[in-house]
Design an enzyme around this catalytic site. Structure first.
Site, PDB file in Angstrom:
ATOM      1  N   CYS A  65       0.634  -1.123  -0.061  1.00  0.00           N
ATOM      2  CA  CYS A  65      -0.105   0.042   0.073  1.00  0.00           C
ATOM      3  C   CYS A  65       0.999   1.422   0.036  1.00  0.00           C
ATOM      4  O   CYS A  65       1.670   1.736   0.897  1.00  0.00           O
ATOM      5  CB  CYS A  65      -0.714  -0.036   1.081  1.00  0.00           C
ATOM      6  SG  CYS A  65      -2.098   1.511   1.487  1.00  0.00           S
ATOM      7  N   GLU A  95      -3.734   0.200  -5.760  1.00  0.00           N
ATOM      8  CA  GLU A  95      -2.868  -0.828  -6.084  1.00  0.00           C
ATOM      9  C   GLU A  95      -2.751  -0.688  -7.927  1.00  0.00           C
ATOM     10  O   GLU A  95      -3.733  -0.010  -8.467  1.00  0.00           O
ATOM     11  CB  GLU A  95      -3.304  -2.065  -6.050  1.00  0.00           C
ATOM     12  CG  GLU A  95      -3.167  -2.714  -4.693  1.00  0.00           C
ATOM     13  CD  GLU A  95      -1.755  -2.541  -3.925  1.00  0.00           C
ATOM     14  OE1 GLU A  95      -1.047  -2.431  -4.553  1.00  0.00           O
ATOM     15  OE2 GLU A  95      -1.774  -3.092  -2.704  1.00  0.00           O
TER      16      GLU A  95
END
Length: 251
Positions: A2, A114
């Site tokens: 992340c 992502e």
């Protein structure tokens, strides 16, 4: 992994939502932020005892922290930001093993980004993807935090608070996007995770249950998110892969 996320709730409203004391006043925060990146100041939730009443139960507090943990023994602010930590190895890593004992936090997010690999090769094509609760609620992700001061500085020097996001193996449909994901916690585990008076139950470091992952939407978004200079709600809006020039990035 992340490395970017979105958070749009005003800290005062967030504090009311989770019954916390807002201690972020006077701090520059990127809220609302649709493209929050490492080294910026973020909102975190901790549980700490009052200095005036140390015997009273620990209370939840909202604190602003630099995203990218600075171990207390680090000499300077320079160096690669430790913005992620693998949940399964934090107890052994020198940078995190002190923090995991009593400095655990929550990091509120609307969702995270992502870059999904669509085509492998020397220059793989990647699709920016936003992962967010289907019902529009918030995510609370497990993190660690630390207190850092320059070497030799006294207690009168204001400390730098910093935090890192814990990641774990991706679960269910989220594995199609990336093999890692933030360690999302559910409300019933918040108090146990934040408890500053003892170590966390190792079970809290396990990947989230499948039903948690199934409540998260996988949303293709614009390549605008590739640059940290871009911000705004348009970054989280759904777009069809390949529908805009340069959307399939070569990051």
């Amino acid at each position: 992994m992340c490395g970017r996320y979105a958070v749009t709730t005003d800290p005062a409203l967030l504090a009311a939502e989770i019954d916390a004391v807002d201690e972020t006043a006077g701090t520059e925060l990127d809220v609302p932020g649709f493209n929050v990146a490492p080294t910026t100041n973020i909102v975190t939730v901790v549980a700490r005892h009052s200095r005036e009443e140390p015997e009273a139960p620990a209370a939840r507090r909202l604190r602003a922290m630099r995203w990218g943990l600075l171990p207390h023994w680090q000499k300077t602010l320079s160096g690669p930001p430790l913005f992620n930590a693998r949940a399964e190895s934090i107890a052994e890593k020198p940078a995190f093993r002190t923090a995991v004992k009593s400095k655990r936090c929550l990091i509120p997010m609307d969702g995270w980004y992502e870059w999904q690999v669509l085509e492998d090769g020397p220059k793989p094509k990647k699709q920016p993807t936003y992962l967010t609760p289907i019902d529009g609620t918030r995510l609370y992700v497990a993190g660690l935090w630390s207190v850092w001061r320059p070497q030799g500085a006294g207690l009168d020097v204001p400390p730098t608070l910093s935090a890192t996001v814990l990641t774990t193996d991706a679960v269910g449909p989220l594995r199609e996007v990336h093999d890692r994901m933030p360690l999302v916690l559910t409300p019933e585990s918040f108090d146990a995770w934040l408890n500053p008076d003892g170590p966390a139950d190792p079970a809290l470091l396990a990947p989230p249950a499948l039903d948690v992952a199934e409540r998260i939407e996988i949303r293709p978004v614009s390549a605008l998110v590739n640059s940290v200079k871009n911000d705004g709600p348009q970054l989280t809006e759904r777009t069809e892969p390949g529908s805009e020039p340069g959307q399939l990035s070569l990051l």
